[in-house]
Design a protein around this motif. Structure first.
Motif, PDB file in Angstrom:
ATOM      1  N   SER A  16      -3.252  27.290   4.512  1.00 51.59           N
ATOM      2  CA  SER A  16      -2.265  26.735   3.595  1.00 51.59           C
ATOM      3  C   SER A  16      -2.170  25.233   3.776  1.00 51.59           C
ATOM      4  O   SER A  16      -2.145  24.730   4.905  1.00 51.59           O
ATOM      5  CB  SER A  16      -0.876  27.350   3.825  1.00 51.59           C
ATOM      6  OG  SER A  16       0.081  26.748   2.963  1.00 51.59           O
ATOM      7  N   ASP A  17      -2.119  24.522   2.663  1.00 47.10           N
ATOM      8  CA  ASP A  17      -1.737  23.123   2.687  1.00 47.10           C
ATOM      9  C   ASP A  17      -0.292  23.063   3.160  1.00 47.10           C
ATOM     10  O   ASP A  17       0.582  23.740   2.615  1.00 47.10           O
ATOM     11  CB  ASP A  17      -1.892  22.531   1.282  1.00 47.10           C
ATOM     12  CG  ASP A  17      -1.748  21.029   1.248  1.00 47.10           C
ATOM     13  OD1 ASP A  17      -0.671  20.540   1.646  1.00 47.10           O
ATOM     14  OD2 ASP A  17      -2.682  20.350   0.800  1.00 47.10           O
ATOM     15  N   GLN A  18      -0.008  22.271   4.182  1.00 46.30           N
ATOM     16  CA  GLN A  18       1.336  22.224   4.745  1.00 46.30           C
ATOM     17  C   GLN A  18       2.325  21.468   3.858  1.00 46.30           C
ATOM     18  O   GLN A  18       3.536  21.635   3.988  1.00 46.30           O
ATOM     19  CB  GLN A  18       1.294  21.571   6.126  1.00 46.30           C
ATOM     20  CG  GLN A  18       0.423  22.312   7.127  1.00 46.30           C
ATOM     21  CD  GLN A  18       0.945  23.687   7.456  1.00 46.30           C
ATOM     22  OE1 GLN A  18       2.034  23.835   7.984  1.00 46.30           O
ATOM     23  NE2 GLN A  18       0.174  24.714   7.142  1.00 46.30           N
ATOM     24  N   TYR A  19       1.802  20.659   2.943  1.00 47.58           N
ATOM     25  CA  TYR A  19       2.654  19.912   2.015  1.00 47.58           C
ATOM     26  C   TYR A  19       2.790  20.608   0.664  1.00 47.58           C
ATOM     27  O   TYR A  19       3.785  20.423  -0.034  1.00 47.58           O
ATOM     28  CB  TYR A  19       2.089  18.509   1.800  1.00 47.58           C
ATOM     29  CG  TYR A  19       2.115  17.646   3.031  1.00 47.58           C
ATOM     30  CD1 TYR A  19       3.311  17.097   3.483  1.00 47.58           C
ATOM     31  CD2 TYR A  19       0.960  17.379   3.752  1.00 47.58           C
ATOM     32  CE1 TYR A  19       3.351  16.301   4.619  1.00 47.58           C
ATOM     33  CE2 TYR A  19       0.988  16.581   4.884  1.00 47.58           C
ATOM     34  CZ  TYR A  19       2.184  16.044   5.319  1.00 47.58           C
ATOM     35  OH  TYR A  19       2.219  15.266   6.441  1.00 47.58           O
ATOM     36  N   TYR A  20       1.778  21.390   0.295  1.00 49.09           N
ATOM     37  CA  TYR A  20       1.760  22.050  -1.015  1.00 49.09           C
ATOM     38  C   TYR A  20       1.398  23.527  -0.848  1.00 49.09           C
ATOM     39  O   TYR A  20       0.373  23.985  -1.342  1.00 49.09           O
ATOM     40  CB  TYR A  20       0.738  21.395  -1.936  1.00 49.09           C
ATOM     41  CG  TYR A  20       0.979  19.947  -2.279  1.00 49.09           C
ATOM     42  CD1 TYR A  20       2.002  19.585  -3.158  1.00 49.09           C
ATOM     43  CD2 TYR A  20       0.167  18.952  -1.767  1.00 49.09           C
ATOM     44  CE1 TYR A  20       2.202  18.251  -3.503  1.00 49.09           C
ATOM     45  CE2 TYR A  20       0.359  17.616  -2.106  1.00 49.09           C
ATOM     46  CZ  TYR A  20       1.379  17.276  -2.970  1.00 49.09           C
ATOM     47  OH  TYR A  20       1.570  15.961  -3.317  1.00 49.09           O
ATOM     48  N   PRO A  21       2.191  24.312  -0.146  1.00 49.70           N
ATOM     49  CA  PRO A  21       1.815  25.716   0.073  1.00 49.70           C
ATOM     50  C   PRO A  21       1.988  26.569  -1.183  1.00 49.70           C
ATOM     51  O   PRO A  21       2.863  26.311  -2.014  1.00 49.70           O
ATOM     52  CB  PRO A  21       2.800  26.158   1.161  1.00 49.70           C
ATOM     53  CG  PRO A  21       3.999  25.287   0.948  1.00 49.70           C
ATOM     54  CD  PRO A  21       3.464  23.958   0.506  1.00 49.70           C
ATOM     55  N   GLU A  22       1.140  27.574  -1.303  1.00 48.48           N
ATOM     56  CA  GLU A  22       1.314  28.607  -2.338  1.00 48.48           C
ATOM     57  C   GLU A  22       2.252  29.659  -1.765  1.00 48.48           C
ATOM     58  O   GLU A  22       1.823  30.566  -1.051  1.00 48.48           O
ATOM     59  CB  GLU A  22      -0.031  29.231  -2.711  1.00 48.48           C
ATOM     60  CG  GLU A  22      -0.878  28.381  -3.606  1.00 48.48           C
ATOM     61  CD  GLU A  22      -2.069  29.154  -4.150  1.00 48.48           C
ATOM     62  OE1 GLU A  22      -2.243  29.194  -5.377  1.00 48.48           O
ATOM     63  OE2 GLU A  22      -2.836  29.709  -3.351  1.00 48.48           O
ATOM     64  N   VAL A  39       6.853  31.652  -5.601  1.00 45.43           N
ATOM     65  CA  VAL A  39       7.850  30.608  -5.807  1.00 45.43           C
ATOM     66  C   VAL A  39       7.197  29.259  -5.531  1.00 45.43           C
ATOM     67  O   VAL A  39       6.148  29.171  -4.899  1.00 45.43           O
ATOM     68  CB  VAL A  39       9.085  30.802  -4.896  1.00 45.43           C
ATOM     69  CG1 VAL A  39       9.811  32.085  -5.238  1.00 45.43           C
ATOM     70  CG2 VAL A  39       8.676  30.786  -3.418  1.00 45.43           C
ATOM     71  N   GLU A  40       7.843  28.213  -6.015  1.00 47.00           N
ATOM     72  CA  GLU A  40       7.369  26.855  -5.774  1.00 47.00           C
ATOM     73  C   GLU A  40       8.073  26.280  -4.540  1.00 47.00           C
ATOM     74  O   GLU A  40       9.203  26.663  -4.223  1.00 47.00           O
ATOM     75  CB  GLU A  40       7.659  25.966  -6.985  1.00 47.00           C
ATOM     76  CG  GLU A  40       6.968  26.414  -8.267  1.00 47.00           C
ATOM     77  CD  GLU A  40       5.457  26.277  -8.184  1.00 47.00           C
ATOM     78  OE1 GLU A  40       4.970  25.207  -7.775  1.00 47.00           O
ATOM     79  OE2 GLU A  40       4.748  27.247  -8.530  1.00 47.00           O
ATOM     80  N   PRO A  41       7.453  25.352  -3.824  1.00 43.48           N
ATOM     81  CA  PRO A  41       8.136  24.690  -2.706  1.00 43.48           C
ATOM     82  C   PRO A  41       9.425  24.023  -3.177  1.00 43.48           C
ATOM     83  O   PRO A  41       9.490  23.515  -4.297  1.00 43.48           O
ATOM     84  CB  PRO A  41       7.116  23.649  -2.230  1.00 43.48           C
ATOM     85  CG  PRO A  41       5.789  24.172  -2.686  1.00 43.48           C
ATOM     86  CD  PRO A  41       6.062  24.879  -3.983  1.00 43.48           C
ATOM     87  N   PRO A  42      10.450  24.026  -2.343  1.00 47.60           N
ATOM     88  CA  PRO A  42      11.743  23.487  -2.780  1.00 47.60           C
ATOM     89  C   PRO A  42      11.771  21.971  -2.923  1.00 47.60           C
ATOM     90  O   PRO A  42      12.655  21.429  -3.582  1.00 47.60           O
ATOM     91  CB  PRO A  42      12.706  23.941  -1.675  1.00 47.60           C
ATOM     92  CG  PRO A  42      11.841  24.130  -0.477  1.00 47.60           C
ATOM     93  CD  PRO A  42      10.526  24.614  -0.999  1.00 47.60           C
ATOM     94  N   ARG A  43      10.833  21.281  -2.293  1.00 48.70           N
ATOM     95  CA  ARG A  43      10.781  19.823  -2.376  1.00 48.70           C
ATOM     96  C   ARG A  43       9.326  19.378  -2.427  1.00 48.70           C
ATOM     97  O   ARG A  43       8.414  20.175  -2.213  1.00 48.70           O
ATOM     98  CB  ARG A  43      11.472  19.172  -1.158  1.00 48.70           C
ATOM     99  CG  ARG A  43      12.926  19.518  -1.003  1.00 48.70           C
ATOM    100  CD  ARG A  43      13.584  18.717   0.130  1.00 48.70           C
ATOM    101  NE  ARG A  43      12.872  18.814   1.392  1.00 48.70           N
ATOM    102  CZ  ARG A  43      12.957  19.839   2.240  1.00 48.70           C
ATOM    103  NH1 ARG A  43      13.721  20.881   1.928  1.00 48.70           N
ATOM    104  NH2 ARG A  43      12.305  19.845   3.376  1.00 48.70           N
TER     105      ARG A  43
END
Length: 739
Positions: free
Chosen positions: A167-173, A181-185
């Motif tokens: 997983s991308d730690q800044y843009y996780p799926e 769901v989308e990341p909250p920030r």
């Protein structure tokens, strides 16, 4: 009713209420923290210079195990951890990305092996999972499921995390329970996955203890750290600037000395020689040293960042007064990763496709390493340092792949600051937890007869450092690499991919006297070696290891012969209301001809992404900007761009991409508007097995971006009616995937 009595009136009746399952009095809360790709020598309490004060404190108040073993890869270890059984026996020989068509290689956990979550939930526990899952078949992770292998299908009441292995730690799926769901920030707003996971865990514990203070819980916290991409906030990256300029040879020697000082390894333990392909640090050109040091800095920063947030969780337990009755297990799933290659890399998809990122490309991205624009992984030299004092890596059955850190903390039940040397394996963790909470694995679960538990509780070691190990034998296998431990001896064979297994050379080590597997006794003790090899074949037959298979992950993941697999589809009609299609279900455009037709309605000035697939590592995207159509194919960072030459008038249009394969992993792309060519580019080199880690979505490019040529997300302001994707049906254009 099974009790009470129902009469004609209430006065003639006796009420009765069914009682829910109740754990034994005083049963502890249980937290299992799983680190990813963190080698034996990578934590401060195991000799590392990386700042991990929280994990070190856990070790200081609990037990460190120095003879704890796992499988050489993530999904198999997690399958064994969750079930207490050997990974081949439950169907997880490799990764959950592949079903090879054999009982031990299904890429899923059989329902004949109940998980610790299923058992504890039926015992009266609440069960929560956060973070990496990676034990559900990847072609079963879309919105249509099936969901029986998702966390909620395997015994967890709640889930928040990612289903893939990386997983991308800044843009996780992200997935919450059974939906995406989308990341909250955003990263610009300070988002990082590790912080998010711990936030969710703290909130979950607060909910639980506020409503059911006397009810215990199981919390499974599977971190993305320290799997590549190694990403951490800038403040953590800055802390490690220059700390690895001395190189892996010096760091490995220091860790080795520190391990002896801490009692983690016996005095006299040899430091394994450099693995094949690892060059002396002093021989590296200056620019290669700069890249290698920066890649290791990002790993160290990621580990300290993880430690910081783990501290928040433990502090919360202290604040609410539950820490004293919490059993905490902290472990890694396998050794440090060799997947960065000899030079290290800044593009993780390149490794999966069998390519090495050129050093010049790595060096050009020096300042991006550790941030959201880069998926970096350290080179072999740092991986071996992570496994100090051992040889080889993750994927291998030598100690560097399978000997891992394990810390057990349980105030009042385990002594503080001691070391345990008994041989144990990841299959022993679930029996240990069951023993601690007073539960047992059922012989039948939900009407399904269960496999016997293969593990042994480690609780006998809690009070007795000198107790002899209760595990006499353990086999290992991965990618054809084989090993067996038996009563202090280990036989191990390294397998060269594509060669005959009969040509593999077996080595023999007496681990009771040779912790780091440096003194091969095969020639001196042929009788012992012969007995162990025979024992390996017997264990392999017993636990469904066969057939041996040395194909790499990407080759196996590309094969979906099951008629039910969505990956066999060659025609897709996609609608804008759909949620993200994960990578394991997205159309297989790899190394084959394909066509994309987007039916849209445009007004003047409409713009945005129509369809995107992939991430910063690689992918492709069709979009509208400046009243013109555009298409970009990102092949492992090499970007091919097609731009329409004419303005798009208002109204209905079909915007198309036609890619024609002209040779192995190459072809010509044509951008069309209403069937007429608008741009052409050749040759374009394409992905062989994987285009990018993230999946496909319509109307935006919301996570790790495929292209840098538009604002982040770039939602489409017009109307998408549908998007059709048609794949070439010629078998040899996809390496006979559909033979």
């Amino acid at each position: 009713m099974t009790s009470g009595h129902v009469g004609r009136t209430y006065g003639e009746s006796t009420p009765w209420w069914p009682q829910p399952p109740t754990p034994r009095e005083g049963a502890p809360d249980v937290i299992v923290v799983v680190l990813d790709d963190v080698g034996f020598g990578s934590l401060g309490c195991y000799g590392s210079e990386i700042d991990t004060p929280t994990m070190d404190a856990l070790a200081a108040e609990g037990l460190r195990y120095t003879n704890f073993h796992v499988t050489p890869l993530c999904s198999p270890t997690r399958a064994s951890l969750l079930t207490g059984r050997n990974h081949h026996a439950v169907g997880m020989s490799l990764l959950s990305n592949a079903d090879s068509g054999f009982p031990g290689k299904r890429g899923t956990i059989t329902h004949r092996a109940a998980t610790i979550a299923e058992v504890l939930r039926d015992t009266g526990y609440n069960t929560y999972a956060f973070g990496k899952w990676h034990v559900a078949p990847m072609d079963q992770t879309s919105a249509i499921g099936p969901y029986d292998q998702w966390p909620l299908g395997r015994g967890f009441d709640r889930y928040y995390g990612f289903l893939e292995g990386i997983s991308d730690q800044y843009y996780p799926e992200l997935v919450q329970d059974n939906h995406r769901v989308e990341p909250p920030r955003t990263p610009e707003e300070g988002y990082h996955l590790t912080e998010d996971l711990v936030d969710r865990a703290i909130a979950c514990v607060s909910d639980h203890k506020s409503v059911g203070p006397d009810k215990p819980y199981l919390l499974y916290l599977a971190m993305g750290a320290g799997h590549a991409p190694h990403q951490a906030p800038q403040e953590y990256l800055r802390r490690y600037r220059g700390r690895y300029d001395e190189g892996w040879d010096v760091i490995r020697q220091r860790r080795h000395a520190r391990q002896i000082e801490l009692g983690i390894i016996p005095p006299g333990t040899a430091l394994a020689p450099r693995n094949d392909g690892v060059r002396p640090w002093a021989e590296l050109p200056e620019e290669e040293r700069a890249v290698a040091a920066r890649l290791q800095e990002s790993f160290a920063a990621m580990m300290e960042h993880t430690d910081t947030h783990l501290a928040r969780l433990l502090a919360h337990l202290d604040r609410i007064g539950t820490r004293e009755n919490t059993l905490i297990v902290l472990m890694s799933d396998n050794g440090a990763s060799q997947e960065g290659g000899g030079l290290g890399n800044t593009n993780s998809i390149a490794y999966e496709n069998g390519d090495e990122v050129p050093h010049a490309d790595n060096h050009a991205r020096l300042d991006e390493i550790g941030g959201p624009r880069c998926h970096g992984n350290y080179p072999w030299g740092w991986a071996q340092a992570g496994n100090t004092p051992l040889k080889r890596y993750k994927q291998n059955t030598h100690a560097g792949g399978v000997r891992a850190p394990l810390v057990v903390s349980w105030p009042g039940h385990v002594p503080a600051g001691e070391v345990r040397e008994q041989f144990h394996h990841v299959i022993d963790v679930t029996p240990t937890i069951l023993d601690a909470v007073g539960a047992r694995m059922p012989e039948t679960y939900r009407g399904v007869a269960q496999l016997p538990v293969h593990g042994t509780s480690m609780s006998y070691t809690f009070a007795d450092a000198a107790a002899p190990t209760r595990r006499p034998t353990q086999y290992f296998e991965m990618y054809g690499h084989r090993a067996i431990w038996h009563e202090g001896w280990k036989a191990v064979a390294y397998h060269e991919r594509g060669t005959s297994y009969d040509d593999d050379r077996w080595e023999l080590y007496h681990l009771d006297e040779d912790f780091s597997e440096c003194h091969d006794l095969a020639a001196e003790r042929p009788g012992v070696l012969h007995e162990l090899i025979g024992r390996w074949w017997s264990e392999a037959e017993r636990y469904d290891v066969f057939p041996l298979d040395d194909r790499n992950f990407a080759e196996r993941a590309a094969m979906y012969h099951s008629a039910a697999s969505p990956r066999r589809r060659r025609s897709f009609t996609l609608y804008p209301e759909m949620s993200r299609i994960p990578g394991g279900v997205s159309p297989l455009i790899y190394d084959r001809s394909y066509r994309i037709d987007a039916e849209v309605r445009l007004r003047a000035g409409d713009e945005g992404v129509l369809i995107s697939q992939g991430d910063v590592n690689g992918g492709h995207v069709l979009y509208v900007a400046g009243d013109r159509p555009h298409y970009e194919y990102n092949h492992q960072g090499t970007r091919y761009r097609l731009h329409g030459h004419s303005l798009l008038p208002e109204g209905e249009h079909v915007l198309s991409v036609v890619f024609t394969r002209t040779g192995s992993c190459q072809g010509v792309a044509v951008l069309e508007v209403d069937g007429r060519p608008a741009s052409r580019k050749e040759p374009i080199t394409t992905a062989k097995y994987l285009i990018g880690w993230q999946g496909m979505v319509l109307g935006r490019d919301a996570l790790s971006p495929v292209s840098w040529d538009y604002p982040h997300g770039f939602p489409f302001t017009g109307t998408i009616e549908r998007v059709r994707v048609e794949l070439d049906t010629t078998p040899d254009t996809v390496h006979e995937i559909f033979d």
